[in-house]
Design a protein around this motif. Structure first.
Motif, mmCIF file in Angstrom:
data_model
loop_
_atom_site.group_PDB
_atom_site.id
_atom_site.type_symbol
_atom_site.label_atom_id
_atom_site.label_comp_id
_atom_site.label_asym_id
_atom_site.label_seq_id
_atom_site.Cartn_x
_atom_site.Cartn_y
_atom_site.Cartn_z
ATOM 1 N N ARG A 93 -67.218 -4.697 17.792
ATOM 2 C CA ARG A 93 -68.607 -5.052 18.392
ATOM 3 C C ARG A 93 -68.615 -6.429 18.442
ATOM 4 N NH1 ARG A 93 -70.895 -3.294 13.872
ATOM 5 N NH2 ARG A 93 -71.007 -1.237 14.593
ATOM 6 N N TRP A 94 -68.025 -7.216 17.780
ATOM 7 C CA TRP A 94 -68.075 -8.738 17.950
ATOM 8 C C TRP A 94 -67.045 -9.341 19.117
ATOM 9 C CZ3 TRP A 94 -66.630 -9.341 12.125
ATOM 10 C CH2 TRP A 94 -67.540 -9.514 11.200
ATOM 11 N N SER A 95 -66.158 -8.797 19.175
ATOM 12 C CA SER A 95 -65.265 -9.281 20.340
ATOM 13 C C SER A 95 -64.576 -8.642 21.510
ATOM 14 C CB SER A 95 -63.735 -9.637 19.461
ATOM 15 O OG SER A 95 -63.070 -8.437 19.296
ATOM 16 N N GLY A 96 -65.426 -7.180 21.571
ATOM 17 C CA GLY A 96 -65.058 -6.274 22.727
ATOM 18 C C GLY A 96 -63.711 -5.680 22.802
ATOM 19 N N GLN A 97 -63.250 -5.781 21.628
ATOM 20 C CA GLN A 97 -61.648 -5.279 21.834
ATOM 21 C C GLN A 97 -61.401 -4.991 20.258
ATOM 22 O OE1 GLN A 97 -59.354 -9.708 22.246
ATOM 23 N NE2 GLN A 97 -58.721 -7.894 23.273
ATOM 24 N N SER A 98 -60.391 -4.116 19.914
ATOM 25 C CA SER A 98 -60.041 -3.629 18.777
ATOM 26 C C SER A 98 -59.128 -4.396 18.064
ATOM 27 C CB SER A 98 -59.330 -2.172 18.831
ATOM 28 O OG SER A 98 -58.004 -2.327 19.201
ATOM 29 N N PRO A 99 -58.853 -4.669 16.777
ATOM 30 C CA PRO A 99 -58.056 -5.684 16.270
ATOM 31 C C PRO A 99 -56.530 -5.453 16.750
ATOM 32 C CG PRO A 99 -59.285 -4.606 14.390
ATOM 33 C CD PRO A 99 -59.854 -3.780 15.742
ATOM 34 N N ARG A 100 -56.256 -4.359 16.795
ATOM 35 C CA ARG A 100 -54.905 -4.225 17.435
ATOM 36 C C ARG A 100 -54.686 -4.624 19.074
ATOM 37 N NH1 ARG A 100 -52.403 -1.343 13.639
ATOM 38 N NH2 ARG A 100 -53.431 0.268 12.365
ATOM 39 N N GLU A 101 -55.794 -4.161 19.713
ATOM 40 C CA GLU A 101 -55.898 -4.895 21.151
ATOM 41 C C GLU A 101 -55.682 -6.433 20.963
ATOM 42 O OE1 GLU A 101 -58.218 -1.273 23.262
ATOM 43 O OE2 GLU A 101 -59.429 -3.089 22.358
ATOM 44 N N GLN A 128 -68.832 -16.532 12.239
ATOM 45 C CA GLN A 128 -67.831 -17.176 11.221
ATOM 46 C C GLN A 128 -66.978 -16.032 10.551
ATOM 47 O OE1 GLN A 128 -67.902 -20.389 10.083
ATOM 48 N NE2 GLN A 128 -69.150 -20.419 12.110
ATOM 49 N N MET A 129 -67.491 -14.862 10.578
ATOM 50 C CA MET A 129 -66.644 -13.590 10.107
ATOM 51 C C MET A 129 -65.473 -13.230 11.121
ATOM 52 S SD MET A 129 -67.193 -12.812 7.010
ATOM 53 C CE MET A 129 -66.425 -11.154 6.918
ATOM 54 N N LEU A 130 -65.798 -13.469 12.492
ATOM 55 C CA LEU A 130 -64.832 -13.084 13.427
ATOM 56 C C LEU A 130 -63.782 -14.098 13.365
ATOM 57 C CD1 LEU A 130 -64.007 -11.572 16.120
ATOM 58 C CD2 LEU A 130 -65.561 -13.133 17.276
ATOM 59 N N HIS A 131 -64.189 -15.480 13.311
ATOM 60 C CA HIS A 131 -63.201 -16.588 13.170
ATOM 61 C C HIS A 131 -62.279 -16.009 12.231
ATOM 62 C CE1 HIS A 131 -61.081 -20.048 12.978
ATOM 63 N NE2 HIS A 131 -61.338 -20.429 11.806
ATOM 64 N N GLU A 132 -62.528 -15.682 10.884
ATOM 65 C CA GLU A 132 -61.798 -15.565 9.781
ATOM 66 C C GLU A 132 -60.971 -14.206 10.140
ATOM 67 O OE1 GLU A 132 -61.389 -17.289 7.194
ATOM 68 O OE2 GLU A 132 -63.052 -18.544 7.320
ATOM 69 N N ALA A 133 -61.394 -13.239 10.869
ATOM 70 C CA ALA A 133 -60.692 -12.205 11.027
ATOM 71 C C ALA A 133 -59.379 -12.614 11.991
ATOM 72 C CB ALA A 133 -61.700 -11.059 11.687
ATOM 73 N N LYS A 134 -59.782 -13.355 12.848
ATOM 74 C CA LYS A 134 -58.922 -13.568 14.282
ATOM 75 C C LYS A 134 -57.744 -14.515 13.585
ATOM 76 C CE LYS A 134 -61.792 -13.530 18.410
ATOM 77 N NZ LYS A 134 -62.110 -14.390 19.461
ATOM 78 N N VAL A 135 -57.994 -15.662 12.592
ATOM 79 C CA VAL A 135 -57.065 -16.186 11.801
ATOM 80 C C VAL A 135 -56.197 -15.252 11.083
ATOM 81 C CG1 VAL A 135 -56.655 -17.852 9.990
ATOM 82 C CG2 VAL A 135 -58.611 -18.322 11.598
ATOM 83 N N LEU A 136 -56.479 -14.391 10.518
ATOM 84 C CA LEU A 136 -55.616 -13.489 9.722
ATOM 85 C C LEU A 136 -54.771 -12.557 10.637
ATOM 86 C CD1 LEU A 136 -58.150 -12.244 6.697
ATOM 87 C CD2 LEU A 136 -56.356 -13.654 6.763
ATOM 88 N N LEU A 137 -55.346 -12.046 11.674
ATOM 89 C CA LEU A 137 -54.808 -11.255 12.862
ATOM 90 C C LEU A 137 -53.705 -11.994 13.343
ATOM 91 C CD1 LEU A 137 -57.965 -9.381 14.394
ATOM 92 C CD2 LEU A 137 -55.824 -8.294 13.035
ATOM 93 N N ASP A 138 -53.697 -13.312 13.514
ATOM 94 C CA ASP A 138 -52.598 -14.057 14.085
ATOM 95 C C ASP A 138 -51.448 -14.351 12.933
ATOM 96 O OD1 ASP A 138 -53.911 -14.681 16.383
ATOM 97 O OD2 ASP A 138 -55.036 -16.532 15.631
ATOM 98 N N ASP A 139 -51.735 -13.770 12.004
ATOM 99 C CA ASP A 139 -50.555 -13.848 11.042
ATOM 100 C C ASP A 139 -50.047 -12.271 10.939
ATOM 101 O OD1 ASP A 139 -48.831 -13.824 8.743
ATOM 102 O OD2 ASP A 139 -50.293 -14.527 7.130
ATOM 103 N N HIS A 140 -48.912 -12.123 11.522
ATOM 104 C CA HIS A 140 -48.296 -11.044 11.975
ATOM 105 C C HIS A 140 -47.496 -10.347 10.614
ATOM 106 C CE1 HIS A 140 -48.945 -10.475 16.306
ATOM 107 N NE2 HIS A 140 -48.974 -11.617 16.189
ATOM 108 N N SER A 141 -47.612 -10.945 9.798
ATOM 109 C CA SER A 141 -46.895 -10.509 8.193
ATOM 110 C C SER A 141 -47.962 -9.527 7.510
ATOM 111 C CB SER A 141 -46.617 -11.584 7.456
ATOM 112 O OG SER A 141 -47.597 -12.175 6.819
ATOM 113 N N LEU A 142 -49.486 -9.595 7.982
ATOM 114 C CA LEU A 142 -50.281 -8.853 7.473
ATOM 115 C C LEU A 142 -50.642 -7.593 8.291
ATOM 116 C CD1 LEU A 142 -52.946 -11.658 6.301
ATOM 117 C CD2 LEU A 142 -51.294 -10.449 4.787
#
Length: 301
Positions: free
Chosen positions: A287-295, A250-264
């Motif tokens: 640890r969750w996704s196997g890649q960094s937020p920037r990647e 659930q936390m990974l999903h929330e993080a991905k939704v926010l990362l898809d918003d390039h204004s943040l």
């Protein structure tokens, strides 16, 4: 204080049936009838209420928690609070659907809804057969007249929705009765655990409880009066994964939704999710996704 009713004089009442008090609050939200083009594409979202989605014409492809359901005319979908879903045309053509969000404070009815594993009920199903005419009645009531909804319409809508619930209860109560008490209690407990886990995610997102807070699954178990081991075991038996894995997803999903918003920026997202610093968020995300937020963000651009 004057009593709500006066009891009969002893000896005058020849027979009597006492009806339990009815104290139920029903709230209806975002009810609408909509016809959309074949280009319709509604992005992923979730909401805190239950939702009935009923297709009247055409085909809708509804994706719910990463599972896709092709919904044709007469098919009904039941979405639960927190279900992540998106919508688009199922065949590239226009389609018409009716949608209603609701919550109700009847604990027994909510317990029934939480135990239903179904999402899609096809037009041939007993559920759609029983509920279809009532949903059509809701469409008729909600679209009659023009302008703001009248008091008469509002009362008729609530009446029709309660009848809808009555039919749903009758369809599924027999199935619930056939389940063993042990099975029922386990499913009920697992849904209580999931509800609290979802609440924990929302609290973290609102920064009410930071991610690195010590509050977690063990505290949820304590609040429910069970041991952590029993909490893990019951949740895994019903949902097929551990509470911690579910919480991480659930936390990974929330993080991905926010990362898809390039204004943040990644730093802003880290703060929104309640992490103490960007390094902690980046380590956890990898640890969750196997890649960094920037990647992850670069791969989506």
């Amino acid at each position: 204080m004057v009593a709500a009713f006066e009891p009969p004089v002893p000896g005058q009442s020849l027979s009597e049936t006492i009806i339990p008090d009815v104290k139920t609050t029903l709230n209806l939200f975002g009810m609408h009838l909509r016809k959309v083009s074949g280009e319709w594409d509604y992005p992923q979202h979730a909401h805190p209420q239950y939702e009935f989605n009923y297709v009247l014409e055409g085909e809708q492809l509804l994706t719910v928690n990463n599972h896709s359901y092709l919904q044709r005319a007469g098919d009904l979908v039941l979405l639960r609070p927190g279900d992540i879903h998106s919508s688009r045309s199922g065949n590239g053509g226009a389609f018409t659907y009716f949608c209603i969000h609701f919550d109700i404070d009847d604990k027994l009815f909510i317990s029934l809804l939480s135990r239903l594993n179904h999402v899609l009920f096809t037009s041939e199903s007993n559920v759609a057969h029983r509920l279809g005419p009532l949903l059509s009645r809701l469409v008729e009531i909600s679209t009659s007249g023009s302008g703001s909804i009248t008091i008469s319409q509002r009362m008729r809508l609530q009446s029709a929705v309660f009848e809808l619930f009555a039919q749903l209860w009758e369809v599924f109560s027999l199935e619930a009765d056939n389940s063993s008490p042990g099975t029922y209690e386990r499913i009920e407990l697992a849904h209580q655990i999931r509800s609290r886990l979802q609440g924990l995610v929302y609290q973290q997102f609102k920064q009410e409880v930071p991610y690195d807070s010590h509050y977690g699954v063990d505290d949820i178990a304590a609040e429910l009066g069970i041991s952590p081991s029993h909490c893990y075991r019951v949740f895994r038996q019903v949902f097929g994964l551990s509470p911690r894995v579910y919480l991480s997803e659930q936390m990974l999903h929330e993080a991905k939704v926010l990362l898809d918003d390039h204004s943040l920026s990644v730093s802003q997202i880290s703060g929104l999710l309640g992490y103490r610093d960007i390094a902690h968020f980046s380590r956890q995300f990898k640890r969750w996704s196997g890649q960094s937020p920037r990647e992850y963000r670069e791969g989506r651009s």
